[in-house]
Design a protein around this motif. Structure first.
Motif, short mmCIF file in Angstrom:
data_model
loop_
_atom_site.label_atom_id
_atom_site.label_comp_id
_atom_site.label_asym_id
_atom_site.label_seq_id
_atom_site.Cartn_x
_atom_site.Cartn_y
_atom_site.Cartn_z
N UNK A 154 -18.79 44.11 -6.42
CA UNK A 154 -17.72 44.30 -7.40
C UNK A 154 -16.95 45.57 -7.08
N UNK A 155 -15.62 45.46 -7.08
CA UNK A 155 -14.75 46.63 -6.87
C UNK A 155 -14.43 47.26 -8.22
N UNK A 156 -15.44 47.45 -9.04
CA UNK A 156 -15.30 47.88 -10.43
C UNK A 156 -14.39 49.10 -10.57
N UNK A 184 -11.50 49.87 -8.31
CA UNK A 184 -11.98 51.18 -7.93
C UNK A 184 -11.86 51.35 -6.42
N UNK A 185 -12.41 52.46 -5.87
CA UNK A 185 -12.25 52.75 -4.45
C UNK A 185 -13.33 52.16 -3.55
N UNK A 186 -14.28 51.41 -4.12
CA UNK A 186 -15.37 50.86 -3.32
C UNK A 186 -15.92 49.60 -3.98
N UNK A 187 -16.41 48.69 -3.15
CA UNK A 187 -17.05 47.47 -3.64
C UNK A 187 -18.56 47.69 -3.61
N UNK A 188 -19.20 47.56 -4.76
CA UNK A 188 -20.61 47.91 -4.90
C UNK A 188 -21.45 46.73 -5.35
N UNK A 189 -22.66 46.64 -4.81
CA UNK A 189 -23.66 45.68 -5.29
C UNK A 189 -24.48 46.34 -6.39
N UNK A 190 -25.25 45.57 -7.16
CA UNK A 190 -26.12 46.20 -8.16
C UNK A 190 -27.04 47.27 -7.58
N UNK A 244 -13.84 41.62 -5.57
CA UNK A 244 -14.58 42.52 -4.69
C UNK A 244 -13.72 43.11 -3.58
N UNK A 245 -12.41 42.94 -3.67
CA UNK A 245 -11.50 43.47 -2.66
C UNK A 245 -10.88 44.77 -3.17
#
Length: 274
Positions: A154-156, A184-190, A244-245
């Motif tokens: 997720x690019x939260x 946001x500035x990064x795509x993160x997994x849980x 997620x981009x």
């Protein structure tokens, strides 16, 4: 110039009110309960909500720009009175509006403002960083996050960045007719999020992977409908690419880099036990 902010005590509305007031703008904050709003000095809190068109005339009076949300704040269903809201805004002399989207599909409110002659800007954020607040209890009491789908990215986005884009669109030229996808500035997994949380908090926080059946059972216990659960699973197993981009929109519009998840955790560390 008076700016109306709907959903003024919400995740986006509150920082938007704060940013506009700090920049010297006159702000009228629309909220269901002005007495409990606890908004910054200088903001005029007025009672009302967008779902009740009849109670909005006073809120729009004398307003030249307005931040709107496309969904009902109580159950998050799309507003059905978009035409009435847009017409009320136009008659009141509103010139610019931002519309915070609640779904990928275009809402009746978005369609109405596009047809109204108003200068509109649509805000399409991906997952809010504040969704991590659902981990607060287990992180505080056990130092654990229990989640499924560990590879889901997720690019939260930080809610204050959504607000910052809205503030620019409401107060500056050059944003009419735009739909801004905000990340946001990064795509993160849980597991990425849990690692960052542990680093910021300065203590161990473990990621415990749940199975699909376990997370579905948890959602059912929390009262989510089958439709909600189907959506949750889809967003984790086959999400739209936009989710997620990482996009540079926040920095392009505001001139400042998008806030990181680490910054969000620092700002909310008290909720996770300090």
């Amino acid at each position: 110039m008076t700016i109306l902010v709907a959903g003024a005590t919400g995740n986006v509305g509150r920082p938007l009110v704060e940013q506009l007031v700090a920049s010297g703008h006159q702000v009228r904050a629309l909220t269901r309960n002005p007495q409990k709003a606890d908004l910054p000095a200088g903001a005029q809190a007025v009672a009302g909500n967008l779902a009740d068109t009849a109670g909005l005339a006073q809120a729009f009076d004398g307003v030249t720009a307005a931040h709107l949300i496309s969904f009902n704040g109580e159950d998050f269903s799309p507003l059905t009175n978009g035409v009435e809201i847009a017409e009320l805004a136009r008659k009141a002399g509103v010139r610019r509006v931002t519309v915070l989207k609640g779904d990928v599909e275009k809402s009746p409110l978005e369609e109405a403002v596009e047809a109204s002659g108003l200068e509109w800007t649509h805000l399409s954020p991906v997952e809010f960083m504040s969704n991590a607040l659902e981990w607060a209890e287990s992180v505080t009491s056990e130092g654990v996050v229990r989640e499924a789908f560990p590879e889901a990215k997720s690019a939260m986005v930080h809610e204050a960045d959504i607000a910052a884009v809205a503030a620019v669109a409401l107060t500056a030229d050059g944003h009419a007719g735009q739909e801004y996808w905000l990340t946001g500035p990064e795509a993160l997994t849980p597991p990425d999020k849990v690692r960052i949380m542990a680093e910021v908090l300065g203590r161990e926080v473990r990621y415990v992977e749940l199975s699909r059946d376990e997370i579905v059972g948890q959602w059912r216990e929390q009262g989510y409908s089958d439709e909600d659960i189907e959506f949750f699973i889809m967003m984790r197993t086959n999400p739209p690419e936009a989710g997620y981009t990482v996009l540079p929109t926040v920095e392009k519009v505001t001139g400042k880099p998008a806030r990181t998840f680490a910054q969000w955790v620092r700002e909310n560390r008290a909720v996770f036990g300090g």
